[in-house]
Design an enzyme around this catalytic site. Structure first.
Site, PDB file in Angstrom:
ATOM      1  N   ASP B 119       7.852   8.708  20.527  1.00  0.00           N
ATOM      2  CA  ASP B 119       7.892   8.866  19.079  1.00  0.00           C
ATOM      3  C   ASP B 119       8.516  10.218  18.740  1.00  0.00           C
ATOM      4  O   ASP B 119       8.121  11.245  19.294  1.00  0.00           O
ATOM      5  CB  ASP B 119       6.475   8.772  18.511  1.00  0.00           C
ATOM      6  N   ASP B 226       3.251   3.722  12.709  1.00  0.00           N
ATOM      7  CA  ASP B 226       2.533   4.530  13.697  1.00  0.00           C
ATOM      8  C   ASP B 226       1.216   4.990  13.065  1.00  0.00           C
ATOM      9  O   ASP B 226       1.112   6.110  12.548  1.00  0.00           O
ATOM     10  CB  ASP B 226       3.416   5.723  14.081  1.00  0.00           C
ATOM     11  N   ARG B 230      -5.811  11.437  11.068  1.00  0.00           N
ATOM     12  CA  ARG B 230      -5.421  12.838  10.891  1.00  0.00           C
ATOM     13  C   ARG B 230      -6.498  13.817  11.318  1.00  0.00           C
ATOM     14  O   ARG B 230      -6.188  14.931  11.767  1.00  0.00           O
ATOM     15  CB  ARG B 230      -5.051  13.090   9.428  1.00  0.00           C
ATOM     16  N   GLN B 233      -6.445  13.863  15.137  1.00  0.00           N
ATOM     17  CA  GLN B 233      -5.206  14.539  15.540  1.00  0.00           C
ATOM     18  C   GLN B 233      -5.289  16.051  15.353  1.00  0.00           C
ATOM     19  O   GLN B 233      -4.881  16.822  16.229  1.00  0.00           O
ATOM     20  CB  GLN B 233      -4.054  13.959  14.712  1.00  0.00           C
ATOM     21  N   LYS B 246      -3.334   8.941  17.625  1.00  0.00           N
ATOM     22  CA  LYS B 246      -2.206   8.021  17.476  1.00  0.00           C
ATOM     23  C   LYS B 246      -2.320   6.797  18.380  1.00  0.00           C
ATOM     24  O   LYS B 246      -1.709   5.762  18.086  1.00  0.00           O
ATOM     25  CB  LYS B 246      -0.910   8.742  17.872  1.00  0.00           C
ATOM     26  N   GLU B 351       1.209  13.041   3.393  1.00  0.00           N
ATOM     27  CA  GLU B 351       2.194  13.679   2.515  1.00  0.00           C
ATOM     28  C   GLU B 351       2.016  13.223   1.068  1.00  0.00           C
ATOM     29  O   GLU B 351       2.043  14.046   0.147  1.00  0.00           O
ATOM     30  CB  GLU B 351       3.610  13.341   2.985  1.00  0.00           C
TER      31      GLU B 351
END
Lengths: 405, 405
Positions: B119, B226, B230, B233, B246, B351
């Site tokens: 990725d 994908d 968060r 991660q 992920k 985002e």
């Protein structure tokens, strides 16, 4: 192990009847199939099955261990017990002996098809050393390190069998004092001496595999050299982790040591502070007493011990599935570099030479990192039920890279 | 494309004869095989071959696209040209028409076996936004970002076909203000709208594949989601990159759009400053004019464009092999989240909601991150030779995780 083997020269060797690692081998132009090692010989297990265990022929007359690995723990016990008895029972000797080939007469190949390759970072000494070398102004151990066996996905397609040549990788490096990188052959080619664990039985998507299911899912163990280009890695790894600094080659032994052969090698972990979260708790002994030896150009430069690893392989496996990710037959879990607290127990050159600043003696020469033509061998042994057991060597020779395209 | 198709209802649709994506399908209990889509129908390409191209049966009467993918560029052109002519030539209509099934009558499955999944992180807007959100006190774009398409290996074993349910992953998260993590279901389940490129012809170990070899090696293109946790991660990703945040699921379309179908979608890159190192230079046009649409619970929340991507797919492919790592048939290269400069062009919730602080409207509800039961669909289109071409949808529904073990 109830009786000695009739293969007299194997008795007391590193490949006595308490070991019996598997490989894919061929001899005399025959198609590759499953064999097991006894002393310096290979038993043609596929042909033995066609005579005494026809139900196993489908698992053994194949060019990869994956079918046997997928067959599950009960089948592994069955096959191992049967193979052991063939080599112990004098009554079987007459027909089994002709199925033994000298190891120097056989060809071996990649033992299994790698599904996903995950590499961990489970040595506290290695993680601390690398942190100090690469990030000298920061805390060497990241805040997450004592809470989880940190790991990442490596490249499955470049896991190679022992004996493969390793081409020096090219890549982007940023010379000291420069803002911009240049592209060219790595100047910091390194090794990482590791132990790899091979998944046999898959796990279900969406379910975590608990730590006590480890021996049900793991088929065997291999020595592993995670070749690394430190200059490429240092420039690329923020923020998504190592990629091209590692993905050019990872070498594993062609002999897969059954996990069952390591029963006598179980040892308690050195200790975890703070104690792990509930899902990562283990029943001791959860560690393995595996000795490693790192040899460069015929000279032993280090003797790390897997006893010193902070995280257990069962914790790595549970962590890997703790988000519900499934494990497949052929998944390979690398432990990360095995390093201990002493100078002669470090499993990588970046540690042995402290970032290349203190070259080590390799015979009459000195090395900061590997040069073209250098030969590296990892040797692993562990306590067995009879004496010590050996793993297959993990060897590789570095060559200059061929033309770029 | 020289003539219209006799499948009248496909003319001018997103799946006209200039598109012809491949899938593995089965109908009426028959074994899975290769089919191509025309309008809302599937042509049984394997049965068509048995009548008119027996030499292709071995590549098409299989439960995976891998044999066709491995057959190489000339074969892809041959098969595509033949399939196109079957659907254009009125003389063939009599025998071909019975080989068309309604798309609602067929079952589709995972189209190919994923070898390695890599990725990337090739959108400058996405990389900048995520940098600002996750590392607010640092430079958002790392020093290496403008010199290489930064990427990492993901988990191949959890790449799932469109329509798969996604179980909410559990994992370690560190609550704000706490030093120690806790373990539990993610509270920040996100998507990443991406485009995936599928390797057909392998490359040689030790050799870099130059940027102009891209179309020789790449078989096709898929939409890709994908899925990302968060909180998991953010806690785990230093220093080895994303792993469990992920690895629980990546969803791809079941229809693989041939790279050849995107000939009319080629566009120049937006511009690279500084210019890339010599091995990453491209002949323009190297970008693709692919529009994405992100739909949550039936509401379109974003429309990113692949036109805005900083790095080209050919640069990603060359970078991946620049250290000599080989690419295999079935390798999947994800572009990384496709985000553009405008608020309605962001390809992830982190985002769109600026780290969860500014929830977005999804119909009458609000979302910071995904809730159980939420449904996500990615839709992709691009200019074709006749009109626009469509990609297969990439859909998934989130469910609460089942019992842990």
């Amino acid at each position: 192990v109830t009786a000695p083997t009739w293969v007299a020269e194997a008795r007391g060797s590193l490949f006595d009847v308490d070991n019996l690692p598997y490989a894919i081998f061929s001899v005399g132009g025959a198609p590759p199939r499953v064999g097991i090692r006894i002393g310096d010989r290979v038993l043609d297990l596929a042909r033995a099955a066609s005579r005494s265990r026809p139900d196993l022929v489908g698992l053994l007359e194949t060019a990869t261990l994956n079918p046997l690995m997928a067959a599950g723990h009960d089948t592994w016990s069955d096959v191992r017990g049967w193979a052991m008895s063939l080599l112990q029972d004098e009554d079987q000797r007459t027909w089994v002996q002709p199925l033994l080939a000298e190891i120097t007469d056989v060809q071996v190949k990649m033992p299994f098809d790698v599904a996903d390759y995950v590499d961990f970072y489970a040595s506290i000494d290695h993680a601390t050393n690398v942190g100090k070398i690469l990030r000298p102004t920061a805390q060497p151990l990241m805040p997450n390190w004592r809470y989880m066996p940190v790991g990442y996905h490596g490249r499955a397609g470049t896991v190679l069998p022992s004996g493969s040549v390793v081409s020096r990788p090219s890549g982007q490096q940023r010379p000291p004092g420069s803002d911009a990188p240049s592209f060219g052959p790595t100047l910091k080619l390194d090794i990482e001496a590791e132990v790899g664990f091979v998944v046999g039985s898959p796990t279900r998507l969406g379910r975590m595999a608990p730590t006590d299911s480890f021996s049900k899912h793991i088929f065997g163990v291999v020595g592993l050299n995670d070749w690394s280009a430190r200059d490429i890695q240092a420039w690329e790894y923020v923020p998504l982790g190592p990629f091209l600094g590692k993905s050019f080659a990872t070498t594993i032994a062609v002999w897969v040591t059954p996990l069952a052969a390591l029963a006598a090698a179980a040892v308690p972990l050195p200790g975890q502070r703070p104690g792990p979260l509930p899902h990562l708790r283990v029943t001791e002994p959860a560690g393995y007493d595996i000795d490693l030896e790192v040899e460069i150009n015929g000279v032993v430069v280090s003797r790390p011990s897997f006893r010193d690893m902070y995280w257990s392989p069962s914790q790595m496996f549970t962590h890997m599935t703790s988000n519900g990710a499934s494990a497949r037959t052929g998944d390979l879990l690398g432990s990360g570099t095995v390093s201990g607290p002493h100078r002669d127990q470090l499993g990588s050159l970046i540690e042995l030479t402290w970032g290349g600043q203190e070259p080590i003696n390799v015979g009459t020469q000195q090395r900061a990192y590997l040069e073209d033509g250098d030969s590296v061998v990892l040797r692993l042994t562990a306590p067995g039920q009879i004496s010590r057991i050996g793993f297959g060597d993990v060897s590789g020779v570095v060559r200059a890279r061929p033309d770029i395209c």
